[in-house]
Design a protein around this motif. Structure first.
Motif, PDB file in Angstrom:
ATOM      1  N   SER A 161       3.197  -6.586  -0.264  1.00  0.00           N
ATOM      2  CA  SER A 161       4.180  -6.231  -1.289  1.00  0.00           C
ATOM      3  C   SER A 161       3.447  -5.812  -2.555  1.00  0.00           C
ATOM      4  O   SER A 161       2.361  -6.319  -2.847  1.00  0.00           O
ATOM      5  CB  SER A 161       5.079  -7.429  -1.605  1.00  0.00           C
ATOM      6  N   GLN A 200      11.390  -2.749   2.337  1.00  0.00           N
ATOM      7  CA  GLN A 200      12.312  -2.995   1.244  1.00  0.00           C
ATOM      8  C   GLN A 200      11.741  -2.336  -0.009  1.00  0.00           C
ATOM      9  O   GLN A 200      10.518  -2.242  -0.157  1.00  0.00           O
ATOM     10  CB  GLN A 200      12.463  -4.503   1.028  1.00  0.00           C
ATOM     11  N   ARG A 201      12.648  -1.892  -0.906  1.00  0.00           N
ATOM     12  CA  ARG A 201      12.204  -1.188  -2.084  1.00  0.00           C
ATOM     13  C   ARG A 201      12.976  -1.672  -3.299  1.00  0.00           C
ATOM     14  O   ARG A 201      14.172  -1.943  -3.220  1.00  0.00           O
ATOM     15  CB  ARG A 201      12.420   0.320  -1.912  1.00  0.00           C
ATOM     16  N   GLY A 202      12.292  -1.766  -4.415  1.00  0.00           N
ATOM     17  CA  GLY A 202      12.928  -2.117  -5.671  1.00  0.00           C
ATOM     18  C   GLY A 202      13.403  -0.876  -6.405  1.00  0.00           C
ATOM     19  O   GLY A 202      13.420   0.235  -5.856  1.00  0.00           O
ATOM     20  N   VAL A 252      13.273 -15.942  -3.900  1.00  0.00           N
ATOM     21  CA  VAL A 252      13.656 -15.033  -2.819  1.00  0.00           C
ATOM     22  C   VAL A 252      15.090 -15.386  -2.467  1.00  0.00           C
ATOM     23  O   VAL A 252      15.369 -16.476  -1.964  1.00  0.00           O
ATOM     24  CB  VAL A 252      12.759 -15.191  -1.578  1.00  0.00           C
ATOM     25  N   LYS A 302      11.353 -10.229  -1.030  1.00  0.00           N
ATOM     26  CA  LYS A 302      11.426  -9.638  -2.364  1.00  0.00           C
ATOM     27  C   LYS A 302      11.483 -10.772  -3.384  1.00  0.00           C
ATOM     28  O   LYS A 302      12.502 -11.442  -3.529  1.00  0.00           O
ATOM     29  CB  LYS A 302      12.655  -8.745  -2.498  1.00  0.00           C
ATOM     30  N   ASN A 311      17.242 -10.957   1.155  1.00  0.00           N
ATOM     31  CA  ASN A 311      16.208 -10.106   0.552  1.00  0.00           C
ATOM     32  C   ASN A 311      14.837 -10.591   0.989  1.00  0.00           C
ATOM     33  O   ASN A 311      14.047 -11.083   0.199  1.00  0.00           O
ATOM     34  CB  ASN A 311      16.304 -10.136  -0.976  1.00  0.00           C
ATOM     35  N   PHE A 357       9.304  -6.087  -8.558  1.00  0.00           N
ATOM     36  CA  PHE A 357       9.061  -5.691  -7.166  1.00  0.00           C
ATOM     37  C   PHE A 357       9.157  -4.178  -7.025  1.00  0.00           C
ATOM     38  O   PHE A 357      10.171  -3.572  -7.419  1.00  0.00           O
ATOM     39  CB  PHE A 357      10.098  -6.384  -6.282  1.00  0.00           C
ATOM     40  N   TYR A 403       3.844  -5.134  -6.820  1.00  0.00           N
ATOM     41  CA  TYR A 403       4.600  -5.460  -8.015  1.00  0.00           C
ATOM     42  C   TYR A 403       3.967  -4.787  -9.222  1.00  0.00           C
ATOM     43  O   TYR A 403       2.742  -4.604  -9.284  1.00  0.00           O
ATOM     44  CB  TYR A 403       4.617  -6.978  -8.258  1.00  0.00           C
ATOM     45  N   GLN A 405       7.769  -3.243  -0.254  1.00  0.00           N
ATOM     46  CA  GLN A 405       7.078  -4.092   0.708  1.00  0.00           C
ATOM     47  C   GLN A 405       6.845  -3.322   1.996  1.00  0.00           C
ATOM     48  O   GLN A 405       7.733  -2.590   2.451  1.00  0.00           O
ATOM     49  CB  GLN A 405       7.909  -5.338   1.013  1.00  0.00           C
TER      50      GLN A 405
END
Lengths: 113, 114
Positions: free
Chosen positions: A33, A56-58, B94, B101, B98, A45, A35, A48
């Protein structure tokens, strides 16, 4: 047992340039991941990677992209750098299980002039 | 929105005094909770984590945290502060759904006075 390593430690770029940051995960970990930590803020974030795919995306623009290699190492690429991209970029590795601890590297400090 | 709040951006204690750093989260479902410490110009080091096994969690360097579901809190404590505890402390969560994240609080700077 080596922990999470990142390179380079420091980087200076100018606006509009592109940058690539690198991360090697802790031995045995399969998930990476990324950051962004601006000065005086908590880490945010970015995304990942697991099994070489973005899992997953921020809330970061498409200028931020990444890659994971078969050996689980990862790269973070940032295009068209802005002054606001100046920050400490942290990589964290973990196992791909919910709630697993993420172990952080020392970070790459990026300064955009 | 799912969020993490750390009350107090700066906390100052005397050496030997109790350390209390506050963390609250917004969720009706108990999440996974972590405390990390960051020393100047370094990455984050895990202090402790809560993963639903026990509400009182013991970590490294004498720190512990208690999960209180009714208060949606996960405050960090240490009975006696040491000069070497001076650092930035982050609560991270977390949330359910999610995977992986981490959402961080804004951080609390702990100052330890001699």
């Amino acid at each position: 047992d080596a922990g999470v390593t990142q390179s380079p430690t420091h980087l200076i770029k100018t606006r509009g340039q592109q940058v690539t940051l690198r991360c090697s995960p802790k031995s045995g970990h399969d998930t990476v991941s990324w950051y962004q930590q601006a000065l005086g803020q908590g880490p945010q974030f970015i995304f990942q990677y697991y099994e070489e795919e973005e899992r997953q995306r921020g809330n970061f623009p498409d200028r931020f992209s990444g890659h994971q290699f078969p050996n689980y190492s990862s790269e973070l690429n940032v295009n068209a750098l802005l002054l606001g991209d100046s920050a400490l970029y942290l990589c964290a590795s973990s196992l791909a299980l919910l709630g697993e601890t993420q172990y952080f590297g020392p970070g790459t400090r990026l300064l955009v002039l | 929105a799912q969020s993490v709040t750390q009350l107090g951006s700066h906390v100052s204690v005397s050496e030997g005094a109790l350390v209390l750093l506050r963390c609250n989260y917004s969720s009706s479902v108990p999440p996974y909770l972590f405390w990390y410490v960051q020393y100047p110009n370094q990455g984050l080091q895990l202090l402790l984590k809560y993963t639903s096994a026990a509400t009182l969690v013991k970590g490294i360097n004498g720190f512990e945290a208690e999960f209180k579901k009714s208060e949606t809190s996960f405050h960090l404590t240490k009975p006696s502060a040491h000069m070497s505890d001076a650092a930035e402390y982050f609560c991270a969560v977390v949330f359910s759904g999610n995977t992986g994240k981490l959402i961080f609080g804004q951080g609390t700077t702990l100052q330890v006075k001699p």
